[in-house]
Design a protein around this motif. Sequence first.
Motif, PDB file in Angstrom:
ATOM      1  N   PRO A   1       0.820  -1.221   0.000  1.00  0.00           N
ATOM      2  CA  PRO A   1       0.000   0.000   0.000  1.00  0.00           C
ATOM      3  C   PRO A   1       0.855   1.273   0.000  1.00  0.00           C
ATOM      4  O   PRO A   1       1.935   1.312   0.595  1.00  0.00           O
ATOM      5  N   VAL A   2       0.360   2.280  -0.672  1.00  0.00           N
ATOM      6  CA  VAL A   2       1.046   3.572  -0.703  1.00  0.00           C
ATOM      7  C   VAL A   2       1.202   4.085   0.728  1.00  0.00           C
ATOM      8  O   VAL A   2       0.273   4.017   1.533  1.00  0.00           O
ATOM      9  N   GLY A   3       2.383   4.564   1.049  1.00  0.00           N
ATOM     10  CA  GLY A   3       2.675   5.102   2.372  1.00  0.00           C
ATOM     11  C   GLY A   3       3.312   4.106   3.321  1.00  0.00           C
ATOM     12  O   GLY A   3       3.897   4.504   4.334  1.00  0.00           O
ATOM     13  N   GLU A   4       3.241   2.826   3.005  1.00  0.00           N
ATOM     14  CA  GLU A   4       3.831   1.811   3.888  1.00  0.00           C
ATOM     15  C   GLU A   4       5.361   1.902   3.842  1.00  0.00           C
ATOM     16  O   GLU A   4       5.960   1.964   2.773  1.00  0.00           O
ATOM     17  N   THR A   5       5.969   1.893   5.021  1.00  0.00           N
ATOM     18  CA  THR A   5       7.426   1.870   5.151  1.00  0.00           C
ATOM     19  C   THR A   5       7.808   0.668   5.991  1.00  0.00           C
ATOM     20  O   THR A   5       7.228   0.450   7.060  1.00  0.00           O
ATOM     21  N   VAL A   6       8.762  -0.109   5.496  1.00  0.00           N
ATOM     22  CA  VAL A   6       9.263  -1.261   6.239  1.00  0.00           C
ATOM     23  C   VAL A   6      10.791  -1.247   6.203  1.00  0.00           C
ATOM     24  O   VAL A   6      11.388  -0.753   5.255  1.00  0.00           O
ATOM     25  N   GLU A   7      11.391  -1.773   7.262  1.00  0.00           N
ATOM     26  CA  GLU A   7      12.846  -1.919   7.321  1.00  0.00           C
ATOM     27  C   GLU A   7      13.177  -3.393   7.413  1.00  0.00           C
ATOM     28  O   GLU A   7      12.466  -4.165   8.065  1.00  0.00           O
TER      29      GLU A   7
ATOM     30  N   CYS B   1       6.613   2.574  -0.105  1.00  0.00           N
ATOM     31  CA  CYS B   1       5.800   2.559  -1.322  1.00  0.00           C
ATOM     32  C   CYS B   1       5.285   3.983  -1.536  1.00  0.00           C
ATOM     33  O   CYS B   1       4.565   4.520  -0.696  1.00  0.00           O
ATOM     34  N   VAL B   2       5.682   4.606  -2.644  1.00  0.00           N
ATOM     35  CA  VAL B   2       5.308   5.996  -2.880  1.00  0.00           C
ATOM     36  C   VAL B   2       4.195   6.152  -3.918  1.00  0.00           C
ATOM     37  O   VAL B   2       3.548   7.202  -3.976  1.00  0.00           O
ATOM     38  N   GLU B   3       3.966   5.118  -4.709  1.00  0.00           N
ATOM     39  CA  GLU B   3       2.933   5.206  -5.735  1.00  0.00           C
ATOM     40  C   GLU B   3       2.658   3.805  -6.256  1.00  0.00           C
ATOM     41  O   GLU B   3       3.535   2.949  -6.247  1.00  0.00           O
ATOM     42  N   ARG B   4       1.451   3.584  -6.742  1.00  0.00           N
ATOM     43  CA  ARG B   4       1.155   2.310  -7.399  1.00  0.00           C
ATOM     44  C   ARG B   4      -0.064   2.468  -8.287  1.00  0.00           C
ATOM     45  O   ARG B   4      -0.887   3.359  -8.085  1.00  0.00           O
ATOM     46  N   ARG B   5      -0.125   1.604  -9.274  1.00  0.00           N
ATOM     47  CA  ARG B   5      -1.270   1.623 -10.177  1.00  0.00           C
ATOM     48  C   ARG B   5      -1.422   0.259 -10.827  1.00  0.00           C
ATOM     49  O   ARG B   5      -0.441  -0.480 -11.015  1.00  0.00           O
ATOM     50  N   ALA B   6      -2.644  -0.064 -11.150  1.00  0.00           N
ATOM     51  CA  ALA B   6      -2.911  -1.294 -11.888  1.00  0.00           C
ATOM     52  C   ALA B   6      -2.549  -1.053 -13.356  1.00  0.00           C
ATOM     53  O   ALA B   6      -2.724   0.051 -13.868  1.00  0.00           O
TER      54      ALA B   6
ATOM     55  N   LEU C   1       1.803  -2.084 -10.989  1.00  0.00           N
ATOM     56  CA  LEU C   1       3.108  -1.429 -10.885  1.00  0.00           C
ATOM     57  C   LEU C   1       3.192  -0.685  -9.558  1.00  0.00           C
ATOM     58  O   LEU C   1       2.218  -0.055  -9.136  1.00  0.00           O
ATOM     59  N   THR C   2       4.344  -0.769  -8.938  1.00  0.00           N
ATOM     60  CA  THR C   2       4.561  -0.164  -7.629  1.00  0.00           C
ATOM     61  C   THR C   2       5.862   0.616  -7.663  1.00  0.00           C
ATOM     62  O   THR C   2       6.893   0.094  -8.093  1.00  0.00           O
ATOM     63  N   LYS C   3       5.825   1.864  -7.224  1.00  0.00           N
ATOM     64  CA  LYS C   3       7.029   2.688  -7.158  1.00  0.00           C
ATOM     65  C   LYS C   3       7.509   2.717  -5.713  1.00  0.00           C
ATOM     66  O   LYS C   3       6.759   3.092  -4.810  1.00  0.00           O
ATOM     67  N   PHE C   4       8.752   2.307  -5.526  1.00  0.00           N
ATOM     68  CA  PHE C   4       9.364   2.287  -4.198  1.00  0.00           C
ATOM     69  C   PHE C   4      10.485   3.309  -4.107  1.00  0.00           C
ATOM     70  O   PHE C   4      11.230   3.510  -5.063  1.00  0.00           O
TER      71      PHE C   4
END
Length: 156
Positions: A12-18, A108-113, A122-125
């Motif tokens: 999901p957009v906005g999710e941050t994981v380490e 995750c900064v952006e995504r689209r089908a 597509l997912t932009k990280f």
Amino acid sequence: MSEPKYFWEDFPVGETVEFGRKHVTKEEVLEFASEFDPQPFHLDEEAAKQSILGGLCASGWHSCAMAMRMMCDGYILESASLGAPGVDEVRWKKPVYVDDVLRLRRTCVERRASKSRPEMGLTKFRTEVLNQKDEIVMTMEGWAMYGRRHPGAEAE
């Protein structure tokens, strides 16, 4: 191969994981540099000390390779990854020295089908590589392609 753990919907957009942990060894720095980036500050301790970098450090391309390994181990190998169309930007912020311990922070900064391929999203990280001092040593931003758990479903 078993069912992937992660699909496009799981980023999901906005999710941050380490995740990840990579200890950088002198042997790896020298081996990578001798094969792929034989500049003196990656191969010779004395030349490295005299350089602007101040000590033996990994090639930026080696840093990219270590980040890729941590991404594979952290989630890609368990995902419905379909590859990537490329990396938009890589920045080497600080040298990666021998004995640094690296980890990743992925947002995750952006995504689209995909319009043309309903089975894909597509997912932009934005990926940051941090050392043991919590300093960001490298940033990378780019798109990745993942299979969708529910192809063609309405995108959130």
